[in-house]
Design a protein around this motif. Structure first.
Motif, mmCIF file in Angstrom:
data_model
loop_
_atom_site.group_PDB
_atom_site.id
_atom_site.type_symbol
_atom_site.label_atom_id
_atom_site.label_comp_id
_atom_site.label_asym_id
_atom_site.label_seq_id
_atom_site.Cartn_x
_atom_site.Cartn_y
_atom_site.Cartn_z
ATOM 1 N N PRO A 1 2.737 5.261 2.483
ATOM 2 C CA PRO A 1 3.265 4.504 1.344
ATOM 3 C C PRO A 1 2.255 3.453 0.900
ATOM 4 O O PRO A 1 1.301 3.122 1.619
ATOM 5 C CB PRO A 1 4.530 3.856 1.923
ATOM 6 C CG PRO A 1 4.244 3.729 3.382
ATOM 7 C CD PRO A 1 3.438 4.948 3.740
ATOM 8 N N LYS A 2 2.487 2.908 -0.270
ATOM 9 C CA LYS A 2 1.551 1.954 -0.862
ATOM 10 C C LYS A 2 1.280 0.766 0.052
ATOM 11 O O LYS A 2 0.120 0.351 0.211
ATOM 12 C CB LYS A 2 2.089 1.479 -2.212
ATOM 13 C CG LYS A 2 1.191 0.464 -2.906
ATOM 14 C CD LYS A 2 1.770 0.063 -4.252
ATOM 15 C CE LYS A 2 0.897 -0.989 -4.937
ATOM 16 N NZ LYS A 2 1.465 -1.383 -6.251
ATOM 17 N N GLU A 3 2.317 0.193 0.639
ATOM 18 C CA GLU A 3 2.119 -0.992 1.473
ATOM 19 C C GLU A 3 1.229 -0.694 2.677
ATOM 20 O O GLU A 3 0.435 -1.540 3.101
ATOM 21 C CB GLU A 3 3.474 -1.545 1.936
ATOM 22 C CG GLU A 3 3.375 -2.900 2.620
ATOM 23 C CD GLU A 3 2.618 -3.939 1.798
ATOM 24 O OE1 GLU A 3 1.742 -4.618 2.380
ATOM 25 O OE2 GLU A 3 2.906 -4.069 0.587
ATOM 26 N N ARG A 4 1.362 0.511 3.209
ATOM 27 C CA ARG A 4 0.511 0.857 4.346
ATOM 28 C C ARG A 4 -0.949 1.023 3.905
ATOM 29 O O ARG A 4 -1.872 0.633 4.626
ATOM 30 C CB ARG A 4 1.020 2.153 4.993
ATOM 31 C CG ARG A 4 0.448 2.355 6.384
ATOM 32 C CD ARG A 4 1.117 3.476 7.130
ATOM 33 N NE ARG A 4 0.725 3.464 8.528
ATOM 34 C CZ ARG A 4 0.675 4.546 9.302
ATOM 35 N NH1 ARG A 4 1.030 5.724 8.804
ATOM 36 N NH2 ARG A 4 0.304 4.457 10.558
ATOM 37 N N LEU A 5 -1.155 1.594 2.740
ATOM 38 C CA LEU A 5 -2.518 1.719 2.217
ATOM 39 C C LEU A 5 -3.134 0.345 1.990
ATOM 40 O O LEU A 5 -4.335 0.141 2.217
ATOM 41 C CB LEU A 5 -2.500 2.525 0.918
ATOM 42 C CG LEU A 5 -2.028 3.980 1.039
ATOM 43 C CD1 LEU A 5 -1.939 4.621 -0.344
ATOM 44 C CD2 LEU A 5 -2.969 4.790 1.935
#
Length: 271
Positions: free
Chosen positions: A190-194
């Motif tokens: 997900p975006k937050e992990r990226l």
């Protein structure tokens, strides 16, 4: 989608590589012949001060190789795509998705998916030794290619890698992302992990990185690269091309050493 090719599939693709190289040698010879005829008929027109027009993109050269588009416009014919590492290699000093000198004797091209567990295994266990022994010593250039197999999040991960590379953190982001891969299965990205990976990798401008995650241009580039790889017949990841030989899967380091040493010997050794 399988992560390994069968030995029969590897042999078939290697034959395709060799046949493609032979075809390009023939096309190159034709181009050279036509050039000689043109010069003989046209006299010294290029000696009047105007520079020759640059060769069209994808034309076969006098060295017997062509670039990845494989067209031979001087003859009006179109060759099958050249899939040897020599022709796939960009050798662009500005390529942020590559490691090692642009003029290294040998180029190793890797096709990978950011959610591929075997790609992570290769990056964690094998790539560091190859970078130390071959890339950091100037013998080999390593060039990364997108091959987003495992859904939209694979594309998201590839876009994030491009965004980090644009800020000079390709190697760090690749290592960070794959270092967080689970032991089994395909990780969620997900975006937050990226964004967390970007922080860990030391991407300097996180706001610009986050903006780049939504870039339609980067997403289109990843999709195009994936389609090009599939057109070449690459159907598994990780997948490697060195010269006219290929290797599939997270093989032991010695398998890569054998491949690279053979290519270096054919190229005339180290610099």
């Amino acid at each position: 989608m399988p992560d390994y090719l069968s030995s029969a599939a590897l042999e078939a693709l290697e034959r395709r590589l060799r046949n493609s190289r032979r075809l390009n040698v023939v096309l190159a010879a034709v181009c050279v012949f036509l050039l000689i005829v043109a010069l003989a008929g046209g006299g010294s027109r290029h000696l009047t001060g105007s520079a020759p027009a640059p060769a069209p993109s994808g034309t076969a050269s006098a060295t017997g190789t062509a670039n990845a588009t494989g067209s031979a416009s001087a003859t009006g014919a179109t060759a099958s795509r050249t899939t040897t590492a020599d022709s796939l290699a960009r050798r662009d000093p500005a390529d942020r998705m590559a490691l090692g000198p642009a003029d290294a004797p040998v180029v190793m091209v890797e096709y990978a998916d950011l959610r591929c567990p075997y790609c992570a295994l290769f990056t964690q266990q094998t790539l560091p030794a190859l970078l130390s022994e071959y890339v950091d010593t100037g013998k080999v250039r390593y060039e990364f290619r997108d091959l987003a197999f495992f859904g939209d999040q694979s594309v998201d991960g590839a876009v994030a890698l491009h965004a980090a590379a644009d800020q000079g953190r390709f190697r760090e982001y690749l290592t960070t992302l794959y270092g967080a891969a689970p032991d089994h299965g395909h990780p969620d990205l997900p975006k937050e992990r990226l964004l967390d990976f970007a922080r860990t990798a030391g991407v300097p401008d996180l706001a610009a990185f986050e903006t780049a995650l939504g870039s339609a241009d980067l997403r289109a580039a990843v999709t195009t690269a994936t389609e090009q790889a599939q057109d070449l017949g690459v159907t598994s990841v990780p997948f490697f091309v060195v010269g006219d030989r290929v290797l599939s899967g997270a093989q032991p380091a010695d398998a890569f050493r054998e491949l690279l040493d053979d290519a270096l010997a054919k190229a005339g050794g180290t610099r």
